[in-house]
Design a protein around this motif. Sequence first.
Motif, PDB file in Angstrom:
ATOM      1  N   ALA A   1       0.886  -1.223   0.022  1.00 30.06           N
ATOM      2  CA  ALA A   1      -0.072  -0.068   0.085  1.00 30.06           C
ATOM      3  C   ALA A   1       0.789   1.206  -0.198  1.00 30.06           C
ATOM      4  O   ALA A   1       1.973   1.186   0.597  1.00 30.06           O
ATOM      5  N   ASP A   2       0.279   2.303  -0.642  1.00 26.17           N
ATOM      6  CA  ASP A   2       1.033   3.708  -0.765  1.00 26.17           C
ATOM      7  C   ASP A   2       2.442   3.725  -1.326  1.00 26.17           C
ATOM      8  O   ASP A   2       3.182   4.248  -1.020  1.00 26.17           O
ATOM      9  N   THR A   3       2.502   2.720  -2.443  1.00 25.57           N
ATOM     10  CA  THR A   3       3.876   2.600  -2.915  1.00 25.57           C
ATOM     11  C   THR A   3       3.527   2.598  -4.520  1.00 25.57           C
ATOM     12  O   THR A   3       2.146   2.741  -5.104  1.00 25.57           O
ATOM     13  N   PRO A   4       4.311   2.881  -5.511  1.00 23.50           N
ATOM     14  CA  PRO A   4       4.031   2.986  -7.034  1.00 23.50           C
ATOM     15  C   PRO A   4       3.651   1.579  -7.487  1.00 23.50           C
ATOM     16  O   PRO A   4       3.360   1.305  -8.743  1.00 23.50           O
ATOM     17  N   THR A   5       3.867   0.328  -6.641  1.00 23.08           N
ATOM     18  CA  THR A   5       3.545  -0.843  -7.381  1.00 23.08           C
ATOM     19  C   THR A   5       2.077  -0.987  -7.853  1.00 23.08           C
ATOM     20  O   THR A   5       0.986  -0.515  -7.206  1.00 23.08           O
ATOM     21  N   LEU A   6       2.319  -1.321  -9.083  1.00 27.15           N
ATOM     22  CA  LEU A   6       0.954  -1.620  -9.731  1.00 27.15           C
ATOM     23  C   LEU A   6       0.026  -2.858  -9.514  1.00 27.15           C
ATOM     24  O   LEU A   6       0.892  -3.993  -9.531  1.00 27.15           O
ATOM     25  N   VAL A   7      -1.077  -3.140  -8.844  1.00 27.45           N
ATOM     26  CA  VAL A   7      -1.443  -4.373  -8.555  1.00 27.45           C
ATOM     27  C   VAL A   7      -2.485  -4.813  -9.514  1.00 27.45           C
ATOM     28  O   VAL A   7      -3.418  -4.296 -10.030  1.00 27.45           O
ATOM     29  N   PHE A   8      -2.140  -6.199 -10.032  1.00 31.12           N
ATOM     30  CA  PHE A   8      -3.025  -6.876 -11.092  1.00 31.12           C
ATOM     31  C   PHE A   8      -3.828  -8.068 -10.259  1.00 31.12           C
ATOM     32  O   PHE A   8      -2.990  -9.080  -9.665  1.00 31.12           O
ATOM     33  N   GLY A   9      -5.161  -8.058 -10.135  1.00 32.16           N
ATOM     34  CA  GLY A   9      -5.949  -9.103  -9.710  1.00 32.16           C
ATOM     35  C   GLY A   9      -6.152 -10.144 -10.611  1.00 32.16           C
ATOM     36  O   GLY A   9      -6.078 -10.326 -11.766  1.00 32.16           O
ATOM     37  N   GLY A  10      -6.699 -11.423  -9.970  1.00 37.32           N
ATOM     38  CA  GLY A  10      -6.920 -12.459 -10.397  1.00 37.32           C
ATOM     39  C   GLY A  10      -8.103 -12.228 -11.390  1.00 37.32           C
ATOM     40  O   GLY A  10      -8.482 -13.046 -12.410  1.00 37.32           O
ATOM     41  N   HIS A  11      -9.092 -11.268 -10.788  1.00 38.42           N
ATOM     42  CA  HIS A  11     -10.589 -11.383 -11.480  1.00 38.42           C
ATOM     43  C   HIS A  11     -11.047  -9.617 -11.324  1.00 38.42           C
ATOM     44  O   HIS A  11     -11.974  -9.569 -11.553  1.00 38.42           O
ATOM     45  N   PHE A  12     -10.048  -8.986 -11.604  1.00 45.35           N
ATOM     46  CA  PHE A  12     -10.301  -7.186 -11.492  1.00 45.35           C
ATOM     47  C   PHE A  12      -9.445  -6.731 -12.150  1.00 45.35           C
ATOM     48  O   PHE A  12      -8.256  -7.066 -12.316  1.00 45.35           O
TER      49      PHE A  12
END
Length: 285
Positions: free
Chosen positions: A253-264
Motif C-alpha cells: 500500500a502507498d507505493t508505486p506498485t501496480l496491482v493486478f488481481g486475478g479477477h479485476f
Amino acid sequence: MHWTVGRVKITRIVEITSVGGSRFILPQATPEAIQTMPWLVPSYATPEGKLKLTVQSWIVETPSHRIVVDTCIGNGKQDRSVPAWNGLDKPYLADLAAAGTPAETIDTVVCTHLHVDHVGWNTKLVNGQWMPTFSNARYVFGRTEYDHWAAHSPEGEHKAVFDDSIQPIVAAGLADLVIADHRIGDEVSLISTPGHSPGHMSILIRSDGAEALLTGDVAHHPCQMARLGWSSTVDFDPAQSAETRKMLFSRFADTPTLVFGGHFDPGHLVRDGEAFKLIPASNPA
C-alpha cells in the motif's frame, strides 16, 4: 490492453466477464454493503452495488521469458460445479495470437493456485485426449499446492480438474514443482500467500525500479481490501486468507506498485483507515 513495468510488458487476456450478485463467491458483499464503498464505482462495481468480475490471464513478457499467469477455465471442460463453465467454446487461443503471443511462443506457465478457473487452458482436447496447450513451456506449480490436490481430489470437480488440466502436464514431463521463493529470470519472483488455497502464490515483478504485483486470488474483488475479513466461500482457510490479505496489502500500500488481481482491473493500493482501497490504473501503456 497492456501495461509496461520497467522492461516488462503485461497484457490481459479475458475469457469471461460478469456483472451481478455476490452470493456464489462473496455472500457478505451485498449490493447494500457495496454501495457504502463509492470508490468501487465504476471500475469494480455498478452504482447499484453489483460486482464486476473477470476470468482472465495475464501475459508477462520480460527480456528473457514469455509467461502466462493463470489459464482460466478452458474450452470443452466438463464436471464443473458452475454449470456455465462446462463445455465452453471461447476464442482464448485466437486472442493470445492477436495479442502477439501465440501459444507456441510461451515458454513458462505459472498457476498461482490450482483451482478450476486458473488451470483450464493448461490443456486442450486433441483427438479425445487432454494435451498441453503450451507445448514449448514449463508449467510452474507450487509444490505445496500440487501435493495437496494430488492427495485430496478423490471425486467431483476437484478430481475432474486435476485429471484434465493438471495431471496431463505432469505426465508430459512439463511440470516444475517449486517452493514459494522461486524466481523466473531477473524480474519475476513468487511470494507465498496461502489461505485461499493451501499453497497459493502471488507474483512480484521488479524491473528498472518499477514494480507490479499479481495477487492471484488473495482477493477475488477489491471490496475485500476494504473488508479484510470478507473471505470467499471457496477459501481453504478463511482466517489465514484474511491474515494474508492484511500482510500483502500492508506491504504494497502507498507505493508505486501496480496491482493486478486475478479477477479485476489493475490499480494502486492505498491505505484507508484500518484497511485499504484500490485506485484504478487509468493509463495503460
